[in-house]
Design a protein around this motif. Structure first.
Motif, PDB file in Angstrom:
ATOM      1  N   ILE A 104      43.135  39.267  37.323  1.00  0.00           N
ATOM      2  CA  ILE A 104      44.346  40.056  37.121  1.00  0.00           C
ATOM      3  C   ILE A 104      44.632  40.890  38.363  1.00  0.00           C
ATOM      4  O   ILE A 104      45.781  40.974  38.828  1.00  0.00           O
ATOM      5  N   ALA A 105      43.595  41.518  38.907  1.00  0.00           N
ATOM      6  CA  ALA A 105      43.783  42.335  40.110  1.00  0.00           C
ATOM      7  C   ALA A 105      44.339  41.488  41.250  1.00  0.00           C
ATOM      8  O   ALA A 105      45.259  41.916  41.966  1.00  0.00           O
ATOM      9  N   LYS A 106      43.806  40.295  41.437  1.00  0.00           N
ATOM     10  CA  LYS A 106      44.299  39.412  42.498  1.00  0.00           C
ATOM     11  C   LYS A 106      45.762  39.037  42.252  1.00  0.00           C
ATOM     12  O   LYS A 106      46.578  39.060  43.189  1.00  0.00           O
ATOM     13  N   GLU A 107      46.089  38.702  41.019  1.00  0.00           N
ATOM     14  CA  GLU A 107      47.461  38.329  40.689  1.00  0.00           C
ATOM     15  C   GLU A 107      48.442  39.469  40.943  1.00  0.00           C
ATOM     16  O   GLU A 107      49.615  39.232  41.264  1.00  0.00           O
ATOM     17  N   GLN A 108      47.948  40.696  40.821  1.00  0.00           N
ATOM     18  CA  GLN A 108      48.804  41.873  40.991  1.00  0.00           C
ATOM     19  C   GLN A 108      48.830  42.380  42.433  1.00  0.00           C
ATOM     20  O   GLN A 108      49.370  43.449  42.692  1.00  0.00           O
ATOM     21  N   GLY A 109      48.234  41.637  43.352  1.00  0.00           N
ATOM     22  CA  GLY A 109      48.351  41.980  44.765  1.00  0.00           C
ATOM     23  C   GLY A 109      47.226  42.820  45.326  1.00  0.00           C
ATOM     24  O   GLY A 109      47.343  43.346  46.441  1.00  0.00           O
ATOM     25  N   PHE A 110      46.123  42.952  44.580  1.00  0.00           N
ATOM     26  CA  PHE A 110      44.954  43.666  45.075  1.00  0.00           C
ATOM     27  C   PHE A 110      43.938  42.669  45.642  1.00  0.00           C
ATOM     28  O   PHE A 110      43.997  41.473  45.346  1.00  0.00           O
ATOM     29  N   ILE A 111      43.001  43.174  46.439  1.00  0.00           N
ATOM     30  CA  ILE A 111      41.910  42.361  46.973  1.00  0.00           C
ATOM     31  C   ILE A 111      40.609  42.901  46.379  1.00  0.00           C
ATOM     32  O   ILE A 111      40.074  43.900  46.855  1.00  0.00           O
ATOM     33  N   PRO A 112      40.086  42.275  45.311  1.00  0.00           N
ATOM     34  CA  PRO A 112      38.834  42.763  44.732  1.00  0.00           C
ATOM     35  C   PRO A 112      37.678  42.602  45.720  1.00  0.00           C
ATOM     36  O   PRO A 112      37.415  41.499  46.206  1.00  0.00           O
TER      37      PRO A 112
END
Length: 263
Positions: A104-112
């Protein structure tokens, strides 16, 4: 990169995810901290986080990220900024929740760049049948703080590129079970109708009719109303409490993951 600001983003009806998010953020040092609480309502408009680092902390329900948290996280985007993802589960298992939150974080534009599974007192824990009672405790908070410190060090001395964060879990994710209509109920003799449970319900499923009642369609069984009622007038009895107490009372410890650096 030099961390300028840490954004804590959390869904936390019983405050365990909040405590973990705060400890991770504090471990990251003396930079500016900003809080985005999505526990009680969905953001009224889409939010874009353009700088710093995000700490995203949510509870696990049935081995997945709580559905309400997923819905509200969809209103928050990152502008290609690093993120720490953390799930908090009630001592049974987090199953696919951490990998789901990472995705979800990746889909929302974050870099886990790091991820952790922490333990919090189970929503169904009761004084006579405790399940992870009192957690996160001092050892958990210390671990979360050290996790934040290690992540900050990891980021502060790096200016390159990160590959995908690898965490435990499976895809396709675990299939969720059918929703049951049971909700907490009110002991009318103890209830003063103060309305506090209405205020703290994350899905606005509680209302005052002839007494305090919950809507089974919107109740997510977080049991915040049970744990925080000042008169102990809200109760939730389920056979699952006995099952958890019998099978998952042994202490479990946090599990932490870090991405590898791409040179």
């Amino acid at each position: 990169m030099k961390i300028s600001v840490v954004h804590t983003i959390f869904f936390s009806p019983t405050h365990t995810s909040l405590r973990i998010a705060d400890a991770i953020a504090e471990g990251m040092g003396t930079c500016e901290h900003k809080e985005l609480d999505i526990t009680y309502e969905k953001p009224v408009k889409n939010i874009l986080i353009e700088e710093g680092v995000a700490v995203i902390s949510v509870p696990v329900y049935g081995g997945r990220v709580a559905e309400t948290a997923v819905e509200r996280l969809r209103s928050i985007r990152g502008n290609n900024i690093p993120a720490v993802v953390a799930v908090v589960y009630g001592n049974r298992d987090y199953e696919d929740a951490l990998i789901e939150l990472r995705d979800i974080a990746k889909e929302q534009g974050f870099i886990p760049v790091s991820g952790g599974a922490f333990i919090g007192e189970h929503s169904y824990s009761r004084p006579d049948r405790p399940v992870a009672e009192g957690r996160p405790d001092k050892a958990d908070i210390d671990t979360a703080f050290a996790f934040g410190s290690k992540t900050a060090a990891f980021l502060n001395d790096w200016s390159g590129e990160f590959i995908d964060l690898q965490v435990k879990g499976n895809f396709p994710y675990k299939v969720k079970g059918n929703k049951t209509p049971q909700t907490p109920v009110t002991i009318s003799e103890l209830c003063t109708q103060c309305g506090y449970c209405i205020e703290i319900c994350p899905t606005q499923s509680i209302e005052l009719q002839d007494g305090i009642v919950s809507d089974p369609e919107s109740c997510i069984k977080c049991c915040a109303c049970v744990k925080e009622c000042p008169n102990q007038a809200r109760v939730f009895e389920t056979p699952f409490t006995d099952y958890l107490f019998k099978n998952f009372s042994s202490r479990r410890d946090p599990e932490l993951f870090f991405s590898y650096r791409k040179i």
